[in-house]
Scaffold this motif. Sequence first.
Motif, PDB file in Angstrom:
ATOM      1  N   VAL A 138      38.281 -48.021 -62.486  1.00 32.46           N
ATOM      2  CA  VAL A 138      38.610 -46.738 -61.883  1.00 32.46           C
ATOM      3  C   VAL A 138      37.338 -46.131 -61.294  1.00 32.46           C
ATOM      4  CG1 VAL A 138      39.491 -44.408 -62.297  1.00 32.46           C
ATOM      5  CG2 VAL A 138      40.556 -46.376 -63.427  1.00 32.46           C
ATOM      6  N   VAL A 139      37.410 -45.785 -60.015  1.00 40.10           N
ATOM      7  CA  VAL A 139      36.295 -45.174 -59.299  1.00 40.10           C
ATOM      8  C   VAL A 139      36.691 -43.753 -58.939  1.00 40.10           C
ATOM      9  CG1 VAL A 139      34.798 -45.309 -57.270  1.00 40.10           C
ATOM     10  CG2 VAL A 139      35.649 -47.422 -58.345  1.00 40.10           C
ATOM     11  N   GLU A 140      35.853 -42.805 -59.333  1.00 42.53           N
ATOM     12  CA  GLU A 140      36.079 -41.399 -58.997  1.00 42.53           C
ATOM     13  C   GLU A 140      35.127 -41.024 -57.872  1.00 42.53           C
ATOM     14  OE1 GLU A 140      35.393 -36.963 -60.923  1.00 42.53           O
ATOM     15  OE2 GLU A 140      35.574 -38.682 -62.258  1.00 42.53           O
ATOM     16  N   LEU A 141      35.675 -40.460 -56.814  1.00 40.85           N
ATOM     17  CA  LEU A 141      34.865 -39.931 -55.721  1.00 40.85           C
ATOM     18  C   LEU A 141      34.828 -38.418 -55.888  1.00 40.85           C
ATOM     19  CD1 LEU A 141      36.206 -42.117 -52.803  1.00 40.85           C
ATOM     20  CD2 LEU A 141      34.219 -42.517 -54.260  1.00 40.85           C
ATOM     21  N   THR A 142      33.620 -37.855 -55.903  1.00 42.47           N
ATOM     22  CA  THR A 142      33.472 -36.421 -56.137  1.00 42.47           C
ATOM     23  C   THR A 142      32.782 -35.758 -54.962  1.00 42.47           C
ATOM     24  OG1 THR A 142      31.321 -36.628 -57.231  1.00 42.47           O
ATOM     25  CG2 THR A 142      33.284 -36.799 -58.631  1.00 42.47           C
ATOM     26  N   GLN A 143      33.282 -34.586 -54.600  1.00 45.80           N
ATOM     27  CA  GLN A 143      32.654 -33.768 -53.557  1.00 45.80           C
ATOM     28  C   GLN A 143      32.426 -32.385 -54.154  1.00 45.80           C
ATOM     29  OE1 GLN A 143      34.959 -33.364 -49.959  1.00 45.80           O
ATOM     30  NE2 GLN A 143      33.648 -31.738 -49.174  1.00 45.80           N
TER      31      GLN A 143
END
Length: 146
Positions: A138-143
């Motif tokens: 699982v890859v979380e992309l955060t902004q």
Amino acid sequence: MAQILGFGHVAINVRNWDQTKHFYCELLGLQFAREVQTGKGFSLVYAPLPGGGTLEFRRPDTLGSTSPSPHQAQPAPSPAPSGASQESPIRHFALAVDDVEIFRARLVAAGAPVVMDVADMPHLGMKVFLVEDPNGAVVELTQTYA
């Protein structure tokens, strides 16, 4: 053009809080900077890493500040998202990006399985999107908010 900006965090499911604090704080010299009470049965405890990035510890509220003895039954772990094994202490890893919506569109168009659609997380100061890679990670992309 959308680009990766740097390392965000690694989230670790905590099984024994006292041992976790000992290992990361006393043995490795990290410090816990803040704790977020989620109200969902777990807390998020953060340890910033020198040079950037953070370790996020997902501590079930049932562990409290002290852990049960080895002879007591441990609380059941919370359910993992699709792709995140309960056997692994790593829940997901995160990458900081400049525009989470552009990455979402690109990944969805490519058929990547969505674990959690874009969500605003004002208590964390960011919006996030979670997707499963071809290996099941699982890859979380955060902004972060500007």
